[in-house]
Design a protein around this motif. Structure first.
Motif, PDB file in Angstrom:
ATOM      1  N   ALA A 259       0.826  -1.210   0.000  1.00 18.89           N
ATOM      2  CA  ALA A 259       0.000   0.000   0.000  1.00 18.89           C
ATOM      3  C   ALA A 259       0.860   1.260   0.000  1.00 18.89           C
ATOM      4  O   ALA A 259       0.560   2.238  -0.694  1.00 18.89           O
ATOM      5  N   LYS A 262       2.352   1.677  -3.562  1.00 17.08           N
ATOM      6  CA  LYS A 262       1.353   2.115  -4.534  1.00 17.08           C
ATOM      7  C   LYS A 262       0.959   3.568  -4.303  1.00 17.08           C
ATOM      8  O   LYS A 262       0.743   4.326  -5.254  1.00 17.08           O
ATOM      9  N   ILE A 313      -5.309  -0.365  -0.753  1.00 17.04           N
ATOM     10  CA  ILE A 313      -4.630  -0.622  -2.036  1.00 17.04           C
ATOM     11  C   ILE A 313      -5.594  -0.490  -3.196  1.00 17.04           C
ATOM     12  O   ILE A 313      -5.291   0.142  -4.212  1.00 17.04           O
TER      13      ILE A 313
END
Length: 316
Positions: A259, A262, A313
């Motif tokens: 996470a 990203k 995410i």
């Protein structure tokens, strides 16, 4: 992540003023050898009471070293300099490490130049001595000023982690210290060259090793400046971690790691680099149907924190 709570204990080590090198070393050795007896007395006096959570890094019980004065600590530090006996070195480092778990002693040990003496033990050819030195530095690293001095050993710590036997206590001790030193981004740049090693340990290590590696990787991934270095990395088994059967502590940290990366990519950190098809970038941020399927399955995981990170995410 990765910081430990200070431990508590009671008791004192009383010492007079020795004369001469031999006498100083003898007195210091007596402190070390007497630590176990002090702990037994502490246990009897405490009646089995439990202190704050946070086991010592070497998984040994706390000895009554929190009231050791500067003179006693100085003698222990001197002992490390004066002896070549690895058994005495190991016991002295254990006592110093336990003492360093108490914040009142962390400044004292630094002011006595104890950090450089303990750091010097990282060059020992005896794994147990290096391990206990890393444990002592780990406790000392919970002090910001101490971190500034421990910084000079980060490269050596990384080398010890890489050269140590897989899943060994020495390797885990090094990873614990790297976890504390990576809590802030000040020293992340010194760990860049060790990213391939960390990712290899993530693939090959036991669950205990994987958890400790992921603690470091999560800290690094929280720093946008580290994004491109992490995304270049390769972990062939990375996708296998994102599974409902994976140890919850491993799974949650792997999701936080993904996470963070990203999020940084979406903020344009590291996206201008070229990445191979076997890189973490392609696994997590490319058109990865496999990763998407893994995330969809994890939406049904019973743990709320796991599902929270999955949603984090998916919504980026």
């Amino acid at each position: 992540m990765g910081r430990r709570l200070p431990r508590e204990g009671s008791g004192a080590v009383g010492m007079g003023e020795p004369r001469g090198v031999a006498a100083v070393a003898a007195r210091a050795a007596a402190i070390v050898l007497g630590a176990g007896a002090c702990y037994c007395l502490w246990r009897l006096a405490a009646g089995g009471r439990r202190g704050p959570r946070g086991p010592p890094p070497d998984n040994s019980p706390p000895v009554s070293t929190h009231t050791m004065d500067a003179d006693a600590l100085q003698k222990l530090i001197y002992l490390l300099q004066a002896t070549d006996d690895p058994l005495i070195q190991e016991q002295a480092l254990i006592t110093l490490g336990n003492s360093a778990a108490f914040s009142v002693n962390q400044d004292i040990i630094r002011n006595l130049d104890g950090l450089s003496v303990i750091g010097g033990m990282l060059s020992s050819c005896v794994p147990k001595v290096k391990e206990k030195a890393l444990n002592a530095l780990n406790n000392l690293s919970m002090n910001i000023k101490n971190q500034e001095e421990i910084e000079v050993y980060i490269t050596q710590v990384c080398e010890n982690v890489e050269s140590a036997a897989l899943n060994s206590d020495l390797q885990l001790a090094g990873l614990r210290l790297l976890t504390n030193m990576s809590v802030t981004s000040d020293y992340h740049h010194q760990m860049i060259n060790s990213i391939p090693c960390l990712l290899r340990l993530l693939s090959e290590g036991t669950e205990r090793t994987q958890i400790q590696v992921l603690k470091v990787l999560v800290n690094l991934s929280a720093n946008p400046a580290m994004t491109r270095h992490l995304l270049r990395g390769q972990v062939q088994t990375l996708l296998l971690l994102f599974d409902n059967c994976t140890n919850r502590d491993i799974l949650l940290r792997a999701l936080v790691f993904a996470a963070n990366l990203k999020q940084n990519v979406n903020n344009k950190d590291g996206t201008m680099d070229q990445y191979s098809e076997s890189s973490i970038f392609f696994t997590l941020c490319g058109d990865s149907t496999a990763f998407a399927q893994k995330l969809a399955s994890l939406l049904h995981h019973p743990d709320a924190e796991v599902k929270e990170q999955v949603v984090r995410i998916l919504t980026q």
